[in-house]
Design a protein around this motif. Structure first.
Motif, PDB file in Angstrom:
ATOM      1  N   ALA A  96     -27.413 -19.499  27.570  1.00 41.99           N
ATOM      2  CA  ALA A  96     -27.247 -19.617  26.111  1.00 41.99           C
ATOM      3  C   ALA A  96     -27.159 -18.205  25.543  1.00 41.99           C
ATOM      4  O   ALA A  96     -28.056 -17.388  25.757  1.00 41.99           O
ATOM      5  CB  ALA A  96     -28.427 -20.368  25.498  1.00 41.99           C
ATOM      6  N   ASP A  97     -26.057 -17.915  24.860  1.00 42.80           N
ATOM      7  CA  ASP A  97     -25.845 -16.598  24.231  1.00 42.80           C
ATOM      8  C   ASP A  97     -25.934 -16.736  22.722  1.00 42.80           C
ATOM      9  O   ASP A  97     -25.421 -17.707  22.160  1.00 42.80           O
ATOM     10  CB  ASP A  97     -24.463 -16.040  24.582  1.00 42.80           C
ATOM     11  CG  ASP A  97     -24.400 -15.463  25.976  1.00 42.80           C
ATOM     12  OD1 ASP A  97     -25.409 -14.911  26.447  1.00 42.80           O
ATOM     13  OD2 ASP A  97     -23.336 -15.574  26.603  1.00 42.80           O
ATOM     14  N   TYR A  98     -26.548 -15.744  22.106  1.00 42.58           N
ATOM     15  CA  TYR A  98     -26.674 -15.691  20.642  1.00 42.58           C
ATOM     16  C   TYR A  98     -25.833 -14.523  20.124  1.00 42.58           C
ATOM     17  O   TYR A  98     -26.357 -13.441  19.894  1.00 42.58           O
ATOM     18  CB  TYR A  98     -28.135 -15.484  20.241  1.00 42.58           C
ATOM     19  CG  TYR A  98     -29.070 -16.572  20.708  1.00 42.58           C
ATOM     20  CD1 TYR A  98     -29.446 -17.579  19.842  1.00 42.58           C
ATOM     21  CD2 TYR A  98     -29.553 -16.590  22.008  1.00 42.58           C
ATOM     22  CE1 TYR A  98     -30.307 -18.591  20.260  1.00 42.58           C
ATOM     23  CE2 TYR A  98     -30.406 -17.595  22.425  1.00 42.58           C
ATOM     24  CZ  TYR A  98     -30.782 -18.576  21.556  1.00 42.58           C
ATOM     25  OH  TYR A  98     -31.610 -19.577  21.974  1.00 42.58           O
ATOM     26  N   PRO A  99     -24.528 -14.725  19.970  1.00 42.87           N
ATOM     27  CA  PRO A  99     -23.669 -13.602  19.560  1.00 42.87           C
ATOM     28  C   PRO A  99     -23.806 -13.277  18.076  1.00 42.87           C
ATOM     29  O   PRO A  99     -24.180 -14.130  17.277  1.00 42.87           O
ATOM     30  CB  PRO A  99     -22.265 -14.132  19.865  1.00 42.87           C
ATOM     31  CG  PRO A  99     -22.397 -15.607  19.659  1.00 42.87           C
ATOM     32  CD  PRO A  99     -23.792 -15.961  20.138  1.00 42.87           C
ATOM     33  N   ASP A 100     -23.495 -12.059  17.744  1.00 43.31           N
ATOM     34  CA  ASP A 100     -23.371 -11.669  16.325  1.00 43.31           C
ATOM     35  C   ASP A 100     -21.932 -11.904  15.941  1.00 43.31           C
ATOM     36  O   ASP A 100     -21.057 -11.121  16.294  1.00 43.31           O
ATOM     37  CB  ASP A 100     -23.733 -10.206  16.119  1.00 43.31           C
ATOM     38  CG  ASP A 100     -25.215  -9.956  16.204  1.00 43.31           C
ATOM     39  OD1 ASP A 100     -25.596  -8.900  16.714  1.00 43.31           O
ATOM     40  OD2 ASP A 100     -25.992 -10.823  15.754  1.00 43.31           O
ATOM     41  N   VAL A 101     -21.671 -12.994  15.282  1.00 40.81           N
ATOM     42  CA  VAL A 101     -20.297 -13.337  14.926  1.00 40.81           C
ATOM     43  C   VAL A 101     -20.045 -12.961  13.491  1.00 40.81           C
ATOM     44  O   VAL A 101     -20.869 -13.111  12.648  1.00 40.81           O
ATOM     45  CB  VAL A 101     -20.036 -14.852  15.136  1.00 40.81           C
ATOM     46  CG1 VAL A 101     -18.643 -15.231  14.719  1.00 40.81           C
ATOM     47  CG2 VAL A 101     -20.273 -15.205  16.597  1.00 40.81           C
TER      48      VAL A 101
END
Length: 101
Positions: A96-101
């Motif tokens: 699970a990745d939490y990107p800064d979009v």
């Protein structure tokens, strides 16, 4: 078949999924009759269309656990997307990745 597919969730969906260990899809999935997934190179456009300005999680999902319930079907702009005709279990998620979009 590809080894991995991806699912974008907003943070509330992700927290509920982790708690219940099963995901039956959001409202769009329920209406469509399947869980919408993406290949890695389809993620950016999916995020831009459906998750703009939301805090998201990108799930990397191992396809071998999904068996014959995963189909690639023509969807947006004539592209083939993976669709899961079943629930998604937490054990299929490898990252699970939490990107800064």
């Amino acid at each position: 078949m590809k080894r991995f597919v991806y699912r974008v969730l907003d943070l509330e969906e992700w927290f509920n999924f982790k708690k219940k260990k099963v995901f039956y899809g959001n409202d769009l999935d329920q209406i469509s009759g399947y869980i919408h997934l993406s290949e890695k190179d389809q993620l950016r456009k999916t995020i831009d269309i459906y998750f703009k300005k939301k805090k998201i999680v990108i799930l990397k999902i191992r396809t071998k656990n999904l068996k014959q319930k995963l189909l690639w079907e023509t969807s947006r702009a004539g592209e083939k997307f993976p669709h899961l005709y079943d629930k998604l279990t937490l054990e299929s998620v490898v990252k699970a990745d939490y990107p800064d979009v």
